[in-house]
Each structure stands twice: as C-alpha cells, then as structure tokens.
Design a protein around this motif. Sequence first.
Motif, PDB file in Angstrom:
ATOM      1  N   ASP A 144       0.799  -1.226   0.000  1.00 34.04           N
ATOM      2  CA  ASP A 144       0.000   0.000   0.000  1.00 34.04           C
ATOM      3  C   ASP A 144       0.832   1.278   0.000  1.00 34.04           C
ATOM      4  OD1 ASP A 144      -2.571  -1.220  -0.074  1.00 34.04           O
ATOM      5  OD2 ASP A 144      -2.371  -1.716   2.044  1.00 34.04           O
ATOM      6  N   VAL A 145       2.088   1.192  -0.408  1.00 34.66           N
ATOM      7  CA  VAL A 145       2.943   2.368  -0.508  1.00 34.66           C
ATOM      8  C   VAL A 145       3.488   2.458  -1.934  1.00 34.66           C
ATOM      9  CG1 VAL A 145       5.031   3.508   0.346  1.00 34.66           C
ATOM     10  CG2 VAL A 145       3.606   2.178   1.919  1.00 34.66           C
ATOM     11  N   VAL A 146       3.430   3.646  -2.523  1.00 31.22           N
ATOM     12  CA  VAL A 146       3.967   3.842  -3.868  1.00 31.22           C
ATOM     13  C   VAL A 146       5.485   3.988  -3.777  1.00 31.22           C
ATOM     14  CG1 VAL A 146       3.988   5.335  -5.900  1.00 31.22           C
ATOM     15  CG2 VAL A 146       1.842   4.927  -4.675  1.00 31.22           C
TER      16      VAL A 146
ATOM     17  N   ALA B 102     -10.376   0.190   0.743  1.00 38.00           N
ATOM     18  CA  ALA B 102     -10.045   1.370   1.537  1.00 38.00           C
ATOM     19  C   ALA B 102      -9.575   2.500   0.635  1.00 38.00           C
ATOM     20  CB  ALA B 102      -8.965   1.031   2.555  1.00 38.00           C
ATOM     21  N   ASP B 103     -10.093   3.714   0.861  1.00 37.61           N
ATOM     22  CA  ASP B 103      -9.613   4.883   0.135  1.00 37.61           C
ATOM     23  C   ASP B 103      -8.234   5.299   0.634  1.00 37.61           C
ATOM     24  OD1 ASP B 103     -11.865   5.192  -1.512  1.00 37.61           O
ATOM     25  OD2 ASP B 103     -12.961   6.192   0.096  1.00 37.61           O
ATOM     26  N   ALA B 104      -7.932   4.959   1.881  1.00 40.21           N
ATOM     27  CA  ALA B 104      -6.608   5.227   2.442  1.00 40.21           C
ATOM     28  C   ALA B 104      -6.271   4.109   3.423  1.00 40.21           C
ATOM     29  CB  ALA B 104      -6.587   6.576   3.151  1.00 40.21           C
ATOM     30  N   GLY B 105      -4.990   3.775   3.522  1.00 43.15           N
ATOM     31  CA  GLY B 105      -4.588   2.707   4.438  1.00 43.15           C
ATOM     32  C   GLY B 105      -4.778   1.333   3.831  1.00 43.15           C
ATOM     33  N   HIS B 106      -4.864   0.342   4.694  1.00 36.80           N
ATOM     34  CA  HIS B 106      -4.887  -1.045   4.246  1.00 36.80           C
ATOM     35  C   HIS B 106      -6.320  -1.557   4.081  1.00 36.80           C
ATOM     36  CE1 HIS B 106      -0.553  -1.575   4.923  1.00 36.80           C
ATOM     37  NE2 HIS B 106      -0.711  -0.898   6.038  1.00 36.80           N
ATOM     38  N   ASP B 107      -6.507  -2.408   3.061  1.00 37.95           N
ATOM     39  CA  ASP B 107      -7.767  -3.141   2.944  1.00 37.95           C
ATOM     40  C   ASP B 107      -7.810  -4.188   4.058  1.00 37.95           C
ATOM     41  OD1 ASP B 107      -8.253  -1.718   0.590  1.00 37.95           O
ATOM     42  OD2 ASP B 107      -7.238  -3.213  -0.637  1.00 37.95           O
ATOM     43  N   GLU B 108      -9.001  -4.425   4.594  1.00 37.70           N
ATOM     44  CA  GLU B 108      -9.147  -5.374   5.694  1.00 37.70           C
ATOM     45  C   GLU B 108      -9.989  -6.569   5.254  1.00 37.70           C
ATOM     46  OE1 GLU B 108      -7.568  -5.174   8.452  1.00 37.70           O
ATOM     47  OE2 GLU B 108      -6.791  -3.135   8.219  1.00 37.70           O
ATOM     48  N   PRO B 109      -9.636  -7.790   5.703  1.00 37.44           N
ATOM     49  CA  PRO B 109     -10.414  -8.972   5.327  1.00 37.44           C
ATOM     50  C   PRO B 109     -11.867  -8.865   5.769  1.00 37.44           C
ATOM     51  CG  PRO B 109      -8.327  -9.598   6.341  1.00 37.44           C
ATOM     52  CD  PRO B 109      -8.471  -8.128   6.541  1.00 37.44           C
TER      53      PRO B 109
ATOM     54  N   GLU C 119     -10.435 -26.201  -3.798  1.00 37.42           N
ATOM     55  CA  GLU C 119     -11.320 -25.446  -4.682  1.00 37.42           C
ATOM     56  C   GLU C 119     -11.032 -23.958  -4.461  1.00 37.42           C
ATOM     57  OE1 GLU C 119     -15.339 -25.087  -1.983  1.00 37.42           O
ATOM     58  OE2 GLU C 119     -15.136 -26.804  -3.314  1.00 37.42           O
ATOM     59  N   PRO C 120     -11.337 -23.113  -5.460  1.00 39.85           N
ATOM     60  CA  PRO C 120     -11.060 -21.679  -5.291  1.00 39.85           C
ATOM     61  C   PRO C 120     -11.775 -21.101  -4.072  1.00 39.85           C
ATOM     62  CG  PRO C 120     -11.541 -22.183  -7.587  1.00 39.85           C
ATOM     63  CD  PRO C 120     -11.864 -23.418  -6.810  1.00 39.85           C
ATOM     64  N   LEU C 121     -11.063 -20.273  -3.326  1.00 35.48           N
ATOM     65  CA  LEU C 121     -11.628 -19.618  -2.151  1.00 35.48           C
ATOM     66  C   LEU C 121     -11.965 -18.170  -2.480  1.00 35.48           C
ATOM     67  CD1 LEU C 121      -9.365 -20.739   0.845  1.00 35.48           C
ATOM     68  CD2 LEU C 121     -11.644 -21.568   0.252  1.00 35.48           C
ATOM     69  N   PHE C 122     -13.159 -17.750  -2.119  1.00 37.30           N
ATOM     70  CA  PHE C 122     -13.576 -16.357  -2.273  1.00 37.30           C
ATOM     71  C   PHE C 122     -13.298 -15.647  -0.956  1.00 37.30           C
ATOM     72  CE2 PHE C 122     -16.967 -13.053  -2.076  1.00 37.30           C
ATOM     73  CZ  PHE C 122     -16.545 -12.289  -3.163  1.00 37.30           C
ATOM     74  N   THR C 123     -12.361 -14.687  -0.977  1.00 40.93           N
ATOM     75  CA  THR C 123     -11.901 -14.055   0.261  1.00 40.93           C
ATOM     76  C   THR C 123     -11.937 -12.536   0.104  1.00 40.93           C
ATOM     77  OG1 THR C 123      -9.584 -14.159  -0.466  1.00 40.93           O
ATOM     78  CG2 THR C 123     -10.441 -16.034   0.790  1.00 40.93           C
ATOM     79  N   PRO C 124     -13.102 -11.916   0.209  1.00 43.33           N
ATOM     80  CA  PRO C 124     -13.226 -10.473  -0.031  1.00 43.33           C
ATOM     81  C   PRO C 124     -12.520  -9.637   1.023  1.00 43.33           C
ATOM     82  CG  PRO C 124     -15.268 -11.345   0.880  1.00 43.33           C
ATOM     83  CD  PRO C 124     -14.385 -12.522   0.609  1.00 43.33           C
TER      84      PRO C 124
ATOM     85  N   VAL D 172     -15.959  -3.056  -1.951  1.00 38.18           N
ATOM     86  CA  VAL D 172     -15.414  -4.384  -1.657  1.00 38.18           C
ATOM     87  C   VAL D 172     -14.421  -4.754  -2.755  1.00 38.18           C
ATOM     88  CG1 VAL D 172     -15.969  -6.843  -1.480  1.00 38.18           C
ATOM     89  CG2 VAL D 172     -17.519  -5.160  -0.489  1.00 38.18           C
ATOM     90  N   GLU D 173     -13.318  -5.380  -2.372  1.00 37.63           N
ATOM     91  CA  GLU D 173     -12.448  -6.022  -3.346  1.00 37.63           C
ATOM     92  C   GLU D 173     -12.730  -7.514  -3.305  1.00 37.63           C
ATOM     93  OE1 GLU D 173      -8.318  -4.982  -2.990  1.00 37.63           O
ATOM     94  OE2 GLU D 173      -8.670  -3.130  -4.112  1.00 37.63           O
ATOM     95  N   CYS D 174     -13.066  -8.061  -4.461  1.00 41.79           N
ATOM     96  CA  CYS D 174     -13.454  -9.475  -4.545  1.00 41.79           C
ATOM     97  C   CYS D 174     -12.238 -10.313  -4.911  1.00 41.79           C
ATOM     98  CB  CYS D 174     -14.568  -9.644  -5.573  1.00 41.79           C
ATOM     99  SG  CYS D 174     -16.115  -8.865  -5.075  1.00 41.79           S
ATOM    100  N   VAL D 175     -11.665 -10.963  -3.918  1.00 42.80           N
ATOM    101  CA  VAL D 175     -10.448 -11.751  -4.097  1.00 42.80           C
ATOM    102  C   VAL D 175     -10.822 -13.223  -4.222  1.00 42.80           C
ATOM    103  CG1 VAL D 175      -8.210 -12.370  -3.099  1.00 42.80           C
ATOM    104  CG2 VAL D 175      -9.175 -10.079  -2.720  1.00 42.80           C
ATOM    105  N   VAL D 176     -10.207 -13.893  -5.197  1.00 37.77           N
ATOM    106  CA  VAL D 176     -10.380 -15.344  -5.313  1.00 37.77           C
ATOM    107  C   VAL D 176      -8.999 -15.976  -5.387  1.00 37.77           C
ATOM    108  CG1 VAL D 176     -10.650 -15.218  -7.841  1.00 37.77           C
ATOM    109  CG2 VAL D 176     -11.477 -17.230  -6.603  1.00 37.77           C
TER     110      VAL D 176
END
Length: 275
Positions: free
Chosen positions: A43-45, A164-171, A155-160, A116-120
């Motif tokens: 999360d840092v450029v 976050a607009d700032a900081g870290h995305d949270e599970p 099997e694939p796991l869906f883990t959203p 939401v970020e939809c992670v698989v």
Amino acid sequence: MNDSVLMTTDLPLPLASRGKVRDTYDLGNHLLIVTTDRISAFDVVLPEGIPDKGLVLNRLSAFWFDHTKNIIKNHLGAVLDNSQPLDEYRPHPDYAFPDYLLGRSMLVKKAERLPVECVVRGYLAGSAWEEYRQKGTASGFPLPEGSLESQELPEPLFTPTTKADAGHDEPLSFDEMKKLTGAKLAEAMKEKTIAIYLDARKYAAKRGIIIADTKLEFGLVDGELILIDELLTPDSSRFWDMALYQMGKSQPSYDKQPVRDWLAASDWNKAPPAP
C-alpha cells in the motif's frame, strides 16, 4: 521498451482521483483512466516506476474485459489508440492531448463503485500462506494439515476485503460483505468473481501460465452489476510459469511478488517513504 517513466499526469481536466497507479479524470458520464508506470507494494507507492508498465497493464485489462464480457458486462468504452474519443473534452479547440495517453488510457462508463475487493484464490500463496502457517486457515477457511506453500487449493476460495480509500484493505467474512452490499449483490459478485477466475485460469493454462489468484472490483450502472477498474493484471493477480512451478516455495512470478519479497527481506518498516 523506452527509458521514459510516466509517474504522474497533469491534464487540464477535472481530476477524480489519483490512486497508487492510476490517475482518473471526470468527464461527466465517463471517466478517463490513465495507467501510469508507478508501482506500489504494501500500500505504498515506490519512488521509482517501471518503463511502460502502464501500457502493459492497460492492454491486459482491455484484453480480459473483452474476453470475459460474455460472463458479465464491464465499464470499458474505448482504449485510446488515438485521442479522437477525447475530442469533445478538449479544454479549447487547439489543445492537443499528450501522446503518453495512447495505449495506456481508456475511456470508461462512470459507475457507482461497490466498497469491496473481490479476491479469489486458487493456490496457497501470499497472505493466505502466512495465515495458514500461523493458524492452519486461509481467510478463516480451514485447510488440510500439511499443505505446502504455492499448493493448489481443493477449490477456489472467495476471500473479499474492504476497499479502503486510504490505508490497508481489511479482510471481510462473506456475512460482513452481505451487510455492506446486500445479500443479492454479494452473492452475484461472488458468483461472477469465481466464474471469471475459472475461465481465465483455463485460458492461461493452455498457454503455460498459472493464475494463482486475482482480485476484482464491481460497480453499478443504472442498478446493473458490472466489472470496473482493472482486470487480471500483474498488479491484481499472481501469474506463474507452469514449466517452473514447484510446490513448497515461493514461485518465480510475472507480477509484483519479487518486489514484495525484496522489500520484505529489507529492514523497511512498510511505512512511507518506501526505499
């Protein structure tokens, strides 16, 4: 590849947002998304970019948006191979849009972004592997004892996660996601995320590439669910060479993992500024 690196843009258009990698301009009913050569990790450029990275990411997203449009609609309007689609947005008739827009920019429909970020995940890697080593789970899902790093999951796991607009995305648990978006939208996003991942993984496997995991973003246009942002790029996915794949270790990657590994091995505290 040339030696120039596009780290930022400064167009005479209303700036909607400047993300870690993309600069987005508000054109009314549409957005102009310019993919720069910036690279971020944790999360840092980072202070230096990669020449033509934005061109590659933009082209990959455009390819996958077209490839998956039979699964779900997306926001893509046009990839800018010339500036003609922007003619009506010129600040004055003689203004010439910069050439750096070509190939690394797209005109997209404006959508209401869902938070939401939809992670698989198809393989045990990254933060899922770190969690498994500590707890025997991946995003809270129990996994078989003795699982190895980079092993294919049953099997694939869906883990959203949160977006976050700032900081870290949270599970997020799926129940938490339902509370954020509503159950119907949550179910639809989960279904489409897994369908896109399986379709892309099959396509890539025939070409010697493993897609270990990916994350997708969705939005609403007139109440209809569509794909937005980027799709199946090295910034949002892990790509491995099938010929080099070996369970039990981190894989050589066509993505940001080598950068993450280098940073993790340094004494950097993962707070700005980056090395």
